[in-house]
Motif scaffolding. Structure first.
Motif, PDB file in Angstrom:
ATOM      1  N   CYS A 114       0.838  -1.199   0.000  1.00 37.50           N
ATOM      2  CA  CYS A 114       0.000   0.000   0.000  1.00 37.50           C
ATOM      3  C   CYS A 114       0.875   1.253   0.000  1.00 37.50           C
ATOM      4  N   PRO A 115       0.685   2.169  -0.956  1.00 28.47           N
ATOM      5  CA  PRO A 115       1.469   3.408  -0.974  1.00 28.47           C
ATOM      6  C   PRO A 115       1.254   4.266   0.276  1.00 28.47           C
ATOM      7  N   ARG A 155      12.903   0.587   0.609  1.00 26.24           N
ATOM      8  CA  ARG A 155      12.580   1.837   1.298  1.00 26.24           C
ATOM      9  C   ARG A 155      13.618   2.196   2.354  1.00 26.24           C
ATOM     10  N   GLN A 156      14.598   1.306   2.568  1.00 27.27           N
ATOM     11  CA  GLN A 156      15.643   1.515   3.579  1.00 27.27           C
ATOM     12  C   GLN A 156      15.065   1.618   4.990  1.00 27.27           C
ATOM     13  N   ALA A 240       2.342   7.757  -3.634  1.00 26.31           N
ATOM     14  CA  ALA A 240       2.670   6.689  -4.570  1.00 26.31           C
ATOM     15  C   ALA A 240       3.962   6.025  -4.131  1.00 26.31           C
ATOM     16  N   LEU A 241       4.200   4.833  -4.616  1.00 25.43           N
ATOM     17  CA  LEU A 241       5.442   4.129  -4.284  1.00 25.43           C
ATOM     18  C   LEU A 241       6.635   4.764  -4.988  1.00 25.43           C
ATOM     19  N   ASN A 242       6.381   5.359  -6.155  1.00 28.55           N
ATOM     20  CA  ASN A 242       7.440   6.044  -6.889  1.00 28.55           C
ATOM     21  C   ASN A 242       6.869   7.300  -7.511  1.00 28.55           C
ATOM     22  N   TYR A 243       7.675   8.351  -7.562  1.00 24.66           N
ATOM     23  CA  TYR A 243       7.257   9.615  -8.165  1.00 24.66           C
ATOM     24  C   TYR A 243       8.131   9.937  -9.368  1.00 24.66           C
TER      25      TYR A 243
END
Length: 243
Positions: A114-115, A155-156, A240-243
């Motif tokens: 889930c973002p 995501r570290q 979002a997971l990526n932009y």
């Protein structure tokens, strides 16, 4: 000696006199509107503190099962093996501490992380060392351990305790999963006295009612509050997971 009534009058006077900015030629309409807003912000702060006090006064909930989770090496960079089993009671690192669990919306029918949850957990990772001074904290997902840790590595999330619920009913029992395996996010707080059973203290979901969706745990992320400071506000923005 200052009476309570006198002290209250002093506080009210101070609140009425405070002004946060000093640019020249501020329009009177702006000054008046900003003061109205400041008083509303004070009212909101006090109401938030009353809500927190009501939460602290909750009686202890029922004893719960000592659920079993799967956990990988503490060092996220060390791979996913060996995997160990850990019980809910073992997540308490010492007496006198509460345990906060964030139910990650990932796994089973939720095949992509889930973002929104990811944004929240990004923040938790940054403040985990502060939280550790007061409470124990863990992330629990329905996803299997390698999938959970792979997302965490992307995501570290190196400062968080990451657990797979595996075959346990933990997420279902606390309503972050339905019978079909659809996932939801939730925050649960547990407490334990000495070597007694683990007891449920509090849980909250994003959905507070049929009419209030995705707002129940907004206080857990500063992102929404920063956006709400602006003229546009949060609008219809979604992480979002990526932009």
């Amino acid at each position: 000696m200052v009476t309570n009534q006198a002290a209250t009058s002093v506080v009210v006077a101070q609140e009425a006199a405070m002004h946060h900015t000093h640019p020249t030629e501020e329009p009177a309409a702006y000054v008046d509107a900003r003061e109205e807003l400041r008083q509303a912000e004070i009212e909101l702060m006090r109401h938030r503190e009353r809500v927190a006090d009501l939460r602290r006064r909750l009686p202890l909930g029922p004893a719960v099962d000592d659920y079993v989770f799967e956990e990988g090496p503490a060092d996220l960079r060390a791979g996913d093996a060996p995997a160990a089993t850990v019980r809910l009671s073992e997540l308490f690192t010492r007496p006198g501490r509460d345990l906060v669990v964030y139910h990650f919306m990932y796994g089973k029918r939720q095949t992509e992380a889930c973002p929104m949850c990811t944004m929240w957990i990004d923040g938790f990772n940054g403040v985990a060392h502060h939280l550790a001074q007061q409470v124990d904290f863990a992330i629990v997902a329905a996803a299997d351990l390698p999938a959970l840790r792979a997302h965490a590595r992307s995501r570290q999330w190196t400062n968080l305790r990451l657990l797979s619920a595996g075959s346990s009913t933990f997420k279902y029992d606390f309503d972050s999963e339905d019978a079909e395996g659809n996932q939801d996010s939730t925050v649960s707080v547990f407490t334990r006295d000495s070597d007694g059973p683990v007891r449920h203290f509090y849980s909250v979901h994003p959905r507070l009612s049929d009419a209030i969706d995705q707002r129940g745990i907004d206080l857990l992320s500063p992102v929404w509050h920063i956006l709400d400071l602006t003229r546009r506000g949060r609008d219809d923005w979604f992480p979002a997971l990526n932009y």
